[in-house]
Design an enzyme around this catalytic site. Structure first.
Site, short mmCIF file in Angstrom:
data_model
loop_
_atom_site.label_atom_id
_atom_site.label_comp_id
_atom_site.label_asym_id
_atom_site.label_seq_id
_atom_site.Cartn_x
_atom_site.Cartn_y
_atom_site.Cartn_z
N LYS A 1 0.83 -1.22 0.00
CA LYS A 1 0.00 0.00 0.00
C LYS A 1 0.86 1.25 0.00
O LYS A 1 0.67 2.16 -0.81
CB LYS A 1 -0.94 0.03 1.22
CG LYS A 1 -1.89 -1.13 1.32
CD LYS A 1 -2.83 -1.01 2.52
CE LYS A 1 -2.13 -1.07 3.86
NZ LYS A 1 -1.71 -2.41 4.28
N ARG B 1 -10.03 0.80 8.08
CA ARG B 1 -9.61 -0.56 8.44
C ARG B 1 -10.71 -1.31 9.19
O ARG B 1 -10.53 -2.46 9.55
CB ARG B 1 -8.38 -0.48 9.36
CG ARG B 1 -7.07 -0.85 8.67
CD ARG B 1 -5.96 -0.63 9.68
NE ARG B 1 -4.75 -1.34 9.39
CZ ARG B 1 -3.71 -0.81 8.77
NH1 ARG B 1 -3.75 0.41 8.30
NH2 ARG B 1 -2.61 -1.51 8.60
N ARG C 1 11.63 -5.85 5.81
CA ARG C 1 11.58 -4.43 6.18
C ARG C 1 11.98 -4.26 7.66
O ARG C 1 12.71 -3.35 8.00
CB ARG C 1 10.18 -3.86 5.95
CG ARG C 1 10.11 -2.37 6.31
CD ARG C 1 8.82 -1.72 5.88
NE ARG C 1 7.66 -2.24 6.60
CZ ARG C 1 6.41 -1.89 6.35
NH1 ARG C 1 6.14 -1.03 5.40
NH2 ARG C 1 5.42 -2.40 7.05
N ARG D 1 11.11 -0.91 12.73
CA ARG D 1 9.70 -1.01 13.15
C ARG D 1 9.50 -2.28 13.96
O ARG D 1 9.63 -3.39 13.44
CB ARG D 1 8.79 -1.02 11.91
CG ARG D 1 8.25 0.36 11.57
CD ARG D 1 7.36 0.34 10.35
NE ARG D 1 6.09 -0.34 10.55
CZ ARG D 1 5.08 -0.29 9.69
NH1 ARG D 1 5.20 0.43 8.58
NH2 ARG D 1 3.95 -0.93 9.92
N ARG E 1 -1.22 -9.34 13.16
CA ARG E 1 -1.71 -8.27 12.26
C ARG E 1 -2.51 -8.86 11.11
O ARG E 1 -3.52 -8.29 10.70
CB ARG E 1 -0.52 -7.46 11.72
CG ARG E 1 0.10 -6.54 12.78
CD ARG E 1 1.49 -6.12 12.41
NE ARG E 1 1.55 -5.22 11.28
CZ ARG E 1 2.67 -4.94 10.61
NH1 ARG E 1 3.82 -5.49 10.97
NH2 ARG E 1 2.65 -4.11 9.60
P1 B4P Z 1 3.40 -1.92 2.54
O1 B4P Z 1 2.24 -2.76 2.22
O2 B4P Z 1 3.52 -0.67 1.81
O3 B4P Z 1 3.22 -1.82 4.10
P2 B4P Z 1 2.45 -0.71 4.91
O4 B4P Z 1 1.85 0.35 4.06
O5 B4P Z 1 3.42 -0.28 5.92
O6 B4P Z 1 1.22 -1.44 5.59
P3 B4P Z 1 1.06 -1.89 7.07
O7 B4P Z 1 -0.33 -2.45 7.11
O8 B4P Z 1 2.17 -2.78 7.50
O9 B4P Z 1 1.26 -0.62 8.01
P4 B4P Z 1 0.45 0.69 8.37
O10 B4P Z 1 1.46 1.73 8.42
O11 B4P Z 1 -0.74 0.91 7.49
O12 B4P Z 1 4.85 -2.58 2.25
C1 B4P Z 1 5.51 -3.51 3.06
C2 B4P Z 1 6.91 -3.88 2.53
O13 B4P Z 1 6.82 -4.64 1.31
C3 B4P Z 1 7.82 -2.69 2.20
O14 B4P Z 1 9.05 -2.91 2.81
C4 B4P Z 1 7.98 -2.71 0.68
O15 B4P Z 1 9.27 -2.29 0.27
C5 B4P Z 1 7.75 -4.16 0.33
N1 B4P Z 1 7.13 -4.31 -1.00
C6 B4P Z 1 6.12 -3.57 -1.49
N2 B4P Z 1 5.77 -4.00 -2.73
C7 B4P Z 1 6.60 -5.05 -3.02
C8 B4P Z 1 6.74 -5.94 -4.14
N3 B4P Z 1 5.97 -5.83 -5.23
N4 B4P Z 1 7.67 -6.90 -4.09
C9 B4P Z 1 8.46 -7.03 -3.00
N5 B4P Z 1 8.38 -6.23 -1.90
C10 B4P Z 1 7.47 -5.25 -1.92
O16 B4P Z 1 -0.15 0.37 9.83
C11 B4P Z 1 0.67 0.12 10.96
C12 B4P Z 1 -0.19 -0.03 12.22
O17 B4P Z 1 -0.85 1.23 12.53
C13 B4P Z 1 -1.34 -1.03 12.14
O18 B4P Z 1 -0.91 -2.36 12.40
C14 B4P Z 1 -2.29 -0.48 13.23
O19 B4P Z 1 -1.86 -0.84 14.52
C15 B4P Z 1 -2.15 1.02 13.09
N6 B4P Z 1 -3.16 1.59 12.18
C16 B4P Z 1 -2.90 2.14 10.93
N7 B4P Z 1 -4.06 2.56 10.37
C17 B4P Z 1 -5.06 2.28 11.26
C18 B4P Z 1 -6.48 2.44 11.22
N8 B4P Z 1 -7.10 2.97 10.16
N9 B4P Z 1 -7.21 2.04 12.29
C19 B4P Z 1 -6.60 1.51 13.37
N10 B4P Z 1 -5.26 1.30 13.47
C20 B4P Z 1 -4.49 1.67 12.42
#
Ligand code: B4P
Length: 192
Positions: free
Chosen positions: A14, A89, A128, A134, A146
């Site tokens: 994402k 979410r 990551r 993190r 998660r």
């Molecule tokens: P991403 O999928 O980009 O991970 P993210 O955005 O950080 O999502 P995540 O769900 O983990 O965290 P968020 O900050 O939203 O990429 C992951 C990795 O994959 C990266 O290292 C990237 O380089 C790699 N990658 C990407 N594409 C690739 C490909 N094609 N091939 C290989 N590798 C690839 O949330 C964090 C926490 O915040 C949640 O757990 C929750 O506690 C809280 N939170 C956030 N939003 C919330 C909400 N709306 N309500 C309640 N809690 C919330």
């Protein structure tokens, strides 16, 4: 205004795809994960509570996240549109967003879901975690929690947008630029 909800399990890409989308379509990037991590870094009492929740792989309470989202939209109300990354979410968050956006004369245009299988998610998050510091990416059982939270609390959000004919799925495995091409084709169908 074009408002995109980018959706998918933790590690589905994402954040990675959002960075490319904002550059191409000049949208404002609203990542609730980034907003929460910024609050966490501030060291406030609220930040400490957020840290405890995120580091256990749970969701932060809806009201807390919604307050942050509303403040961000208000501050950027002249934008071309938003990417909501990691939000909504829960179904409650989705219902709230549907009620809030009309105050700004706008609505969600599309929910784009990145499809990635579980083993690949774990691999990406652990790699990551090895470089980002993190805590929620460094422990397999937190990552599994998660993913469980995603299955129980977040997947129902898909049906919310399917019912509104605003849902599209994109294959999220493979080369990042190839995924981005598929993402753009889908966005442009809904921009018309
Ligand atoms: P991403 O999928 O980009 O991970 P993210 O955005 O950080 O999502 P995540 O769900 O983990 O965290 P968020 O900050 O939203 O990429 C992951 C990795 O994959 C990266 O290292 C990237 O380089 C790699 N990658 C990407 N594409 C690739 C490909 N094609 N091939 C290989 N590798 C690839 O949330 C964090 C926490 O915040 C949640 O757990 C929750 O506690 C809280 N939170 C956030 N939003 C919330 C909400 N709306 N309500 C309640 N809690 C919330």
């Amino acid at each position: 205004m074009f408002n995109l909800v980018i959706f998918g399990p933790p590690g589905s890409g994402k954040g990675t795809q959002s960075d490319k989308i904002i550059e191409k379509y000049q949208l404002k990037h609203l990542s609730t994960g980034d907003l929460l991590r910024a609050e966490k870094r501030s060291g406030s009492e609220l930040g400490k509570e957020i840290q405890r929740i995120i580091d256990n792989g749970e969701l932060v309470p809806d009201a807390m996240v919604q307050q942050m989202v509303k403040a961000f939209v208000e501050k950027n109300k002249d934008a071309n549109g938003f990417i909501f990354d990691g939000f909504p979410r829960t179904v409650q968050q989705a219902q709230w967003l549907d009620q809030m956006l009309p105050d700004f004369n706008t609505s969600v245009s599309l929910m784009l879901s990145l499809d990635v299988e579980e083993d690949e998610l774990k691999k990406r998050l652990l790699s990551r975690g090895a470089v980002s510091g993190r805590a929620d990416d460094q422990n397999v059982s937190i990552i599994e929690n998660r993913i469980q939270v995603y299955h129980h609390q977040t997947i129902p959000v898909m049906d919310f947008y399917k019912k509104q004919m605003k849902y599209a799925k994109v294959e999220g495995v493979g080369d990042i630029d190839d995924i981005f091409k598929r993402v753009c084709l889908t966005i442009e169908k809904y921009m018309k």
